[in-house]
Scaffold this active site. Sequence first.
Site, PDB file in Angstrom:
ATOM      1  N   ARG A  86      19.740  32.408   3.976  1.00  0.00           N
ATOM      2  CA  ARG A  86      20.046  31.674   5.334  1.00  0.00           C
ATOM      3  C   ARG A  86      19.015  32.448   6.367  1.00  0.00           C
ATOM      4  O   ARG A  86      18.652  33.656   6.175  1.00  0.00           O
ATOM      5  CB  ARG A  86      21.489  32.383   5.713  1.00  0.00           C
ATOM      6  CG  ARG A  86      22.002  32.147   7.175  1.00  0.00           C
ATOM      7  CD  ARG A  86      22.507  30.850   7.141  1.00  0.00           C
ATOM      8  NE  ARG A  86      23.553  30.552   8.291  1.00  0.00           N
ATOM      9  CZ  ARG A  86      23.785  29.385   8.528  1.00  0.00           C
ATOM     10  NH1 ARG A  86      23.280  28.236   8.411  1.00  0.00           N
ATOM     11  NH2 ARG A  86      24.639  29.253   9.610  1.00  0.00           N
ATOM     12  N   THR A  94      22.453  19.112   7.435  1.00  0.00           N
ATOM     13  CA  THR A  94      22.269  19.950   6.064  1.00  0.00           C
ATOM     14  C   THR A  94      22.176  18.792   5.136  1.00  0.00           C
ATOM     15  O   THR A  94      22.566  17.738   5.231  1.00  0.00           O
ATOM     16  CB  THR A  94      23.599  20.407   6.187  1.00  0.00           C
ATOM     17  OG1 THR A  94      23.777  21.396   7.301  1.00  0.00           O
ATOM     18  CG2 THR A  94      23.885  21.494   5.113  1.00  0.00           C
TER      19      THR A  94
HETATM   20  O1  DON Z   1      25.624  26.527   8.380  1.00  0.00           O
HETATM   21  C1  DON Z   1      26.336  25.679   8.886  1.00  0.00           C
HETATM   22  O2  DON Z   1      27.436  25.707   8.805  1.00  0.00           O
HETATM   23  C2  DON Z   1      25.610  24.607   9.558  1.00  0.00           C
HETATM   24  N1  DON Z   1      24.299  25.082  10.304  1.00  0.00           N
HETATM   25  C3  DON Z   1      25.590  23.360   8.927  1.00  0.00           C
HETATM   26  C4  DON Z   1      24.966  22.162   9.513  1.00  0.00           C
HETATM   27  C5  DON Z   1      25.462  20.688   9.031  1.00  0.00           C
HETATM   28  O3  DON Z   1      26.131  20.652   7.955  1.00  0.00           O
HETATM   29  C6  DON Z   1      25.015  19.674   9.608  1.00  0.00           C
HETATM   30  N2  DON Z   1      25.171  18.277   8.906  1.00  0.00           N
HETATM   31  N3  DON Z   1      25.772  17.524   9.243  1.00  0.00           N
END
Ligand code: DON
Length: 562
Positions: free
Chosen positions: A97, A371
């Site tokens: 991360r 994501t």
């Molecule tokens: O880490 C997280 O929870 C977010 N940054 C995830 C972002 C995400 O899943 C975008 N997709 N649609």
Amino acid sequence: MRYLYLATLLLFISCKKEEVTIKKQGIVTENAMVVTARAEASEIGLSILKQGGNAFDAMVATELALAVAFPFAGNIGGGGFMVYRTKDGDVGTLDYREKAPLTAHRDMYLDRLGNVIPYKSSMGGTSVGVPGTIAGVFATHEKFGSLPMETLLKPVIALAKKGVVVTQNQANNLANSREKICEVSGENTLFSKEYKAGDTIKHIAFGETLQKIQKNGRDEFYKGETAKKIIAFLQQNGSSITLEDLEKYEAKWREAIVFNYKDLSIISMSPPSSGGICLGQILKMIEPYDIAGFGHNSEKTIQIITEAERRAYADRSFYLGDPDFVDVPTERLLENSFLEERMSSFSFEKATKSEEVTHGTIQITSESNETTHYSIVDSFGNAVSATTTLNGAYGSKLYSEEIGMFFNNEMDDFSTKPGEPNVYGLIGAEANSIAPEKRMLSSMTPTIIEKDNKLWMVLGTPGGSTIITSVLQTILNVYEFDMSMQEAVDAPRFHHQWLPDEIIFEPDSFSPDLIQKLENKGFNISQKNTPIIGSITAILVLKDGNYEAGADRRRDNKGVGF
Ligand code: DON
């Protein structure tokens, strides 16, 4: 070799002879499988497995191939989480991360009056966290890899140079983000151009960057020439990230969150992701109820799941953050007695109001949108479940033409101001406040499941705050509602996250009668077109030991194998 294609229809005759259930299966393979958001990335992962590489080798190649084939979310400028289960049943996780820079501070996105400055945490250089992806793939390779890094990067570099054909979904994504990409990165970058389906995007600069990494290793990105270029570029664009931030970045091996749901053992991501704990809380809160008897997406099932989600997301908001900075009461949050107490106010008669739900009380001894997911099983029996992100679509929209990469806007996943919602409407508290070198709380939920001590399922999804609830419903669809992997992934989904106090239903997927009944009980329902409620990539181990892919119909996902 058995190899059945998507949409193969199998006839299953159920106990009652007159009833015939038709199951739609994903592809089924015998030895190994890779499921990702794009065919090109799945094929590259598979090519590594076919060369004798293991799931961890394939993870390296797949993760980087997604940066080429799916730059919407695939990245070297972001970060992610990997959950693994080796062929011997050892489980663990890797946290790559992003981190807040050393100069970061609690109120960095607030003006003098204490108000959140619009877009500062979500667009451009100021929103970028220190990227972890390259550290993640090198850490994976160092611990578990079997083929040389050079071999793993080769097909990715070739794909970058050859280029990737734009799909209709991708053309839509690019069109939706183009204005913002131009605003942040200027009119003259690779991604500032207009693309239509069928066009080819060649990632020449990215290919060259990867070649340098191939030659000089991890340090090229964190200490070398590329590191210096990254810092110069970021600083020109308002970021306070320094070379020291890059030099200090390390991916971290962490223990997985492991819990039981009936006879399943679920292995998922630990903090700084909320995924594993939240998924565990919700599943354990619904475990005492006969949801299989109530039926899939029935009124009662939706009520129970929603109320469990309401309570789990309230706890998420208060207790969860980077475990290197805050004490997360993981054990207590997953204890049956705590969760029974949380559900004691639940009633089938009417909805609990979110304003009446706060976090559960725990005695603590000390102070305490883009994501992508891919799932891999190799022919040795190792499994990898990894979710990687830039946060928003194309991250901060900041693209370096010279390096060929987008940078994340992950800083928005911090609680920029307690009580203020982030881009996913999630409300954060002190546990997720900003501090130098802290990791922002995530919802990413890469998950692996065992049944009878054997590998049973590998899954995960994008979707911001909807990740946890999409993973949850997919597991239940197979386990409780007897769906195939593909059916489970495709089934209509709903989502609730405590605040805002509403259930989001996928539009045109739930009956008006059902919605009316829930509204009568005091649930607020939204059916407005949300961009996505997840996009699952999953693998199910079938009773005969073969693998079935679940590649979500909602996007370009693709399962391949042999
Ligand atoms: O880490 C997280 O929870 C977010 N940054 C995830 C972002 C995400 O899943 C975008 N997709 N649609």
